[in-house]
Design an enzyme around this catalytic site. Sequence first.
Site, PDB file in Angstrom:
ATOM      1  CG  ASP A 122      -0.246  -0.019   2.545  1.00  0.00           C
ATOM      2  OD1 ASP A 122       0.799  -0.689   2.652  1.00  0.00           O
ATOM      3  OD2 ASP A 122      -0.719   0.640   3.487  1.00  0.00           O
ATOM      4  CD  GLU A 189       4.146   0.968   6.872  1.00  0.00           C
ATOM      5  OE1 GLU A 189       4.903   1.325   7.789  1.00  0.00           O
ATOM      6  OE2 GLU A 189       3.707   1.771   6.034  1.00  0.00           O
TER       7      GLU A 189
END
Length: 488
Positions: A122, A189
């Site tokens: 991400d 994350e």
Amino acid sequence: MKKKIILVPTLCVVLPVCVLLVNTFRFTSEQIQIEPIQPVGVDEGGVAQHLSQALRFQTVSYQEQGRTTGEEFLSLHKYLDQTFPKIHATLTKEAVGNYSLLYTWKGRDENLKPIVLMAHQDVVPVELGTLSKWEQPPFEGKITGGFIWGRGAMDDKQNLLAIMEAVESLLGQGFQPQRTIYLAFGDDEEVGGGNGAAKTVELLRERGVELEYVLDEGLAVTDGILPDVSKPVALIGVAEKGFVSVELSAEVESGHSSMPPRQTAIGILSAAIYRLEERQMPAGIEGATRQMLETIGPEMPFGKRLVMANLWLFRPLVERILSASPGTNASTRTTTAATIIEGGLKENVLPSRARAVVNFRILPGDSIERVISHVREVVNDPRVKVNRFGIIASEPSPVSNADANGFQTVQRTIRQLYPDVLVAPALVLVATDSRHYVRLTNNIYRFSPMRVRAGDLERIHGINERISARDYAGCVKFYHQLIRNSAQ
Ligand SMILES: [Zn+2]
């Protein structure tokens, strides 16, 4: 008698000077000497193309829950399947949580503890209003001027793709690792890793896995950034700071602003914030920061080396110097940052409530509990309520051992590939997914093998994120060699 009178003060000066000098001359380089190797050949253009493609998937993590980009993650997975066929034919792939991936590459020796190579899929969103400032669009993966451009080029798709390139190439050479290697790629994350890294750790724990070491993003090779060190320095994060936010709120009777009390809710709150900024948590040169200074110190010019070799004497001076700039200040203390303030609706109405949020980044050695009690003690005003705020909070990590096999392997790999690069342990100022792994191992290292030069740090989470094609090929070479070196 006269002689004695002269001798005593002379000794008082000469002896400490001798101690300073002896310490300085004994303060010698800790860099390991190792034979450089010829790195594996990497098709710079080819791997750049692969990264460029991966940057086109808008795998954005949004703070607002429920706002997902699931399709983009699935497309990225499909792209990985197609691009790295040997990996998908040989390694076991598991989906974890929503879109996180865990690959298992079985080692030949089951007695050896596995390692985990981490990266995250991400990226953070592109801030509204900054789009026009990008020299190249953030989600097109343009390759121009020797750079690969896009959100995720430095944080953290370059690590993900470079790990995949290295494994694919090793498989092509018929390589099978000695110890099992996990590739763990989280999908959240940037919003705490609660679904990705945390669940991956849970899964490995259920299976009774004990790890040799974990390598995740964190620090990098700094080039021309550290003052007084002429060579590039690869900083390997051996610890990371914790994170907690505290909400302060002041509630009073509302009323007309024509007859105000001496302090309104806003005034009460402002005074509390002022006190918190004035009385910061204490600075200290300990743990990872101390290790960094002691490792880099011997590489500095004589005057600075003398200071670093004699922290027993110069510690207050060094603390003062480090506290003067935000980047170094953050390495020495738990930082205090007021980030939200709200209160008041109308110019002639006394607000009944004002609130603020103060974010703390916690130094290893401090704790969430200590931060909260510090806030209560410093605010010291019964009219101000102090509460923990937000769902994300983490304790600072333990400090991983720089003498352990994992650190040594990363260090050896860097020195083999780049003999001119110094290596030092250091403290990571932000949170990474690796903090979830403290349940599985004490040996967690945080290092991206990319080079960061002046002006590059702002690109991470900022505008014009990019990586040079040469540096990126270097990342692939690094993982290739690291995996080979991790055999023992
Ligand atoms: Zn990241």
